[in-house]
Design a protein around this motif. Structure first.
Motif, PDB file in Angstrom:
ATOM      1  N   PHE A  37       0.956  -0.939  -0.120  1.00 39.35           N
ATOM      2  CA  PHE A  37       0.113   0.161  -0.210  1.00 39.35           C
ATOM      3  C   PHE A  37       0.746   1.161   0.337  1.00 39.35           C
ATOM      4  O   PHE A  37       1.836   1.579  -1.070  1.00 39.35           O
ATOM      5  CB  PHE A  37      -0.620   0.216   0.962  1.00 39.35           C
ATOM      6  N   SER A  38       1.131   1.826   1.139  1.00 37.28           N
ATOM      7  CA  SER A  38       1.678   2.947   1.111  1.00 37.28           C
ATOM      8  C   SER A  38       3.227   3.117   0.899  1.00 37.28           C
ATOM      9  O   SER A  38       3.806   4.262   0.233  1.00 37.28           O
ATOM     10  CB  SER A  38       1.678   4.015   2.085  1.00 37.28           C
ATOM     11  N   SER A  41       3.514   2.725  -2.991  1.00 39.12           N
ATOM     12  CA  SER A  41       3.125   4.038  -3.605  1.00 39.12           C
ATOM     13  C   SER A  41       4.591   5.019  -3.467  1.00 39.12           C
ATOM     14  O   SER A  41       4.348   5.408  -3.731  1.00 39.12           O
ATOM     15  CB  SER A  41       1.716   4.508  -3.227  1.00 39.12           C
ATOM     16  N   GLY A  55      -2.473   4.853  -8.277  1.00 40.91           N
ATOM     17  CA  GLY A  55      -3.491   5.169  -7.690  1.00 40.91           C
ATOM     18  C   GLY A  55      -4.482   3.933  -8.433  1.00 40.91           C
ATOM     19  O   GLY A  55      -5.259   2.931  -7.611  1.00 40.91           O
ATOM     20  N   SER A  58      -3.742   0.657  -4.757  1.00 42.15           N
ATOM     21  CA  SER A  58      -4.717   1.004  -4.548  1.00 42.15           C
ATOM     22  C   SER A  58      -5.845  -0.466  -4.692  1.00 42.15           C
ATOM     23  O   SER A  58      -5.840  -1.003  -3.511  1.00 42.15           O
ATOM     24  CB  SER A  58      -5.215   1.872  -4.235  1.00 42.15           C
ATOM     25  N   GLY A  61      -5.977  -3.499  -2.962  1.00 40.29           N
ATOM     26  CA  GLY A  61      -6.710  -3.726  -0.914  1.00 40.29           C
ATOM     27  C   GLY A  61      -8.029  -4.249  -1.308  1.00 40.29           C
ATOM     28  O   GLY A  61      -8.783  -4.801  -0.455  1.00 40.29           O
TER      29      GLY A  61
END
Length: 450
Positions: A37-38, A41, A55, A58, A61
């Motif tokens: 995830f983050s 990113s 984007g 994401s 998830g």
């Protein structure tokens, strides 16, 4: 009724080996989460990948929200050789951990520009293995100890999970800053050895066949006309019935019409907490606090108060049973959302912000550990993975859907009204807990009457 225990006895539960082991399993579960995830990113953006592409990543998830679809496989299917050596739960746990470690190692060896599609595939693979590990750890936790231990085991799990988030978040950033992102992911892959070693050291829980489960499966097979299993089609349908349909039928057979109230409570209990959480960071920024202030107050105070709340919740379950702490958690979450409404009307103050964040994380940690213990008590040992995966999905999906409208409320009515609204959506959960407590008391009174 549950006999109240002393506070010393309640907190002594954290010295139990089975509770301590959940810290390491929680670490193993939390480590891969940010890495797909983050943190991923940040790596992609640091390499110059377009925001539009980031984007799309994401969507990985979604894997965590649909784990209920393959949980029946985990409940039923043995893994050749591994299951014989390690047992039903530990074999799946180790396989998932190996998959995560191998996936992270493979991601560390990629070029983020020329192999971006392969990176996405590997991220999905890591998320799938991570979600699978979550399902197995939940089942292992429930089968290892009875209901009074579950709050403490959830608290220990939260501690390990939070430590893993720090390692996979801030730790990965530090490694990337002084070395490279590839090194960071290689180190994270090696850190999965914590989970693997824990899995190998643990004892497999006992798996006793439940008589009610056998009865439910037999009844369903007879109703569908596949009890004889004479043909391949009948055997396939019987297997599907046992693995997928029986867990749902068994739940309602055990709980009757109260099962609908329980499922509604599961869907609504975290509604207030998750709805508020969507707008928390934008709210802090709009109040004029710097990113440094937010990081220091929310991360430092948030971390320790969440752990303290979770530990308190686990002790409360031991001391008072499940329902009273469950009610306390739901009330505290609603009350702390009202504190945010007060903060929205006040002049910016770091002390006030720290106090509100501390209260919010304390209540959130307490409510989470108690609610996990409650969900654990609802499962049948015959369908632990499937039923708990269903409950955990139901716990988050409605709240996440409602949270999507949080920005509309803020844009049209402001933060003060939004936090009042976030509190109000928590009131049905309080009402449902009170209803279940009332039903439980009537049942106890009925059994005790001559």
């Amino acid at each position: 009724m549950t006999t109240e225990k002393s506070w010393r006895t309640a907190f002594a539960i954290y010295l139990q080996p089975r509770v301590v082991s959940m810290i390491f399993l929680g670490f193993s579960a939390g480590l891969p989460f940010l890495l797909v995830f983050s943190t991923l990113s940040a790596w992609l953006r640091d390499e110059g990948v377009e925001l539009t592409v980031i984007g799309f990543f994401s969507w990985v998830g979604v894997i965590y929200s649909i784990k209920v679809f393959w949980a029946p496989v985990i409940d039923r299917l043995p893994i050749p050789i591994l299951t014989r050596l390690l047992g039903k739960r530990r074999s799946w746990m180790l396989l998932a951990q190996l998959g995560i470690a191998l996936g992270l190692s493979a991601m560390a060896g990629l070029d983020s520009h020329s192999q971006l599609q392969l990176c996405a595939v590997l991220a999905v693979g890591v998320a799938f293995c991570s979600a699978t590990q979550d399902v197995v750890i939940d089942a292992f936790r429930i089968e290892t100890a009875d209901a009074r231990y579950q709050g403490a085991m959830a608290a220990a799990y939260v501690l390990g999970y939070r430590i893993a988030l720090l390692v996979a978040g801030a730790g990965a950033f530090y490694i990337a800053e002084y070395s490279s992102w590839k090194t960071a992911y290689s180190v994270m892959a090696a850190a999965m050895s914590v989970g693997m070693l824990t899995t190998l050291c643990l004892r497999e829980p006992e798996h006793r066949p439940a008589e009610t489960a056998r009865h439910v499966e037999s009844r369903l097979q007879s109703a569908l006309g596949v009890s004889g299993r004479d043909s391949l089609w009948q055997r396939m349908l019987a297997g599907f019935t046992d693995a997928v349909l029986s867990p749902f039928v068994e739940f309602f057979s055990r709980n009757g019409r109260t099962g609908l109230i329980i499922l509604l409570l599961i869907a609504l209990y975290k509604m207030s907490d998750i709805t508020m959480g969507v707008m928390a960071n934008p709210f802090y920024l709009d109040l004029g606090f710097s990113k440094k202030d937010i990081a220091e107050i929310s991360k430092i105070f948030g971390f320790f108060m969440t752990i303290a709340g979770a530990a308190l919740g686990g002790a409360l379950v031991v001391r008072y049973g499940l329902m009273r702490p469950l009610l306390l958690g739901s009330v505290m979450v609603v009350a702390t959302n009202l504190l945010f409404a007060v903060l929205a009307l006040s002049a910016p103050s770091k002390i006030l912000l720290a106090g509100v964040i501390s209260a919010d994380n304390l209540s959130g940690g307490l409510a989470t550990s108690v609610f996990i213990a409650y969900l654990s008590s609802l499962t049948s040992k015959a369908y632990t993975a499937t039923q708990y995966a269903l409950f955990s999905s139901l716990m988050t999906l409605p709240a996440q859907f409602l949270g999507g409208f949080a920005g509309l409320v803020v844009d049209h009515y402001g933060y003060y009204v939004f936090f009042i609204y976030a509190s109000v959506v928590g009131l049905p959960a309080i009402s449902l807990v009170l209803l279940l407590i009332s039903r439980e008391r009537r049942m106890v009174a009925a059994t005790q009457s001559p």
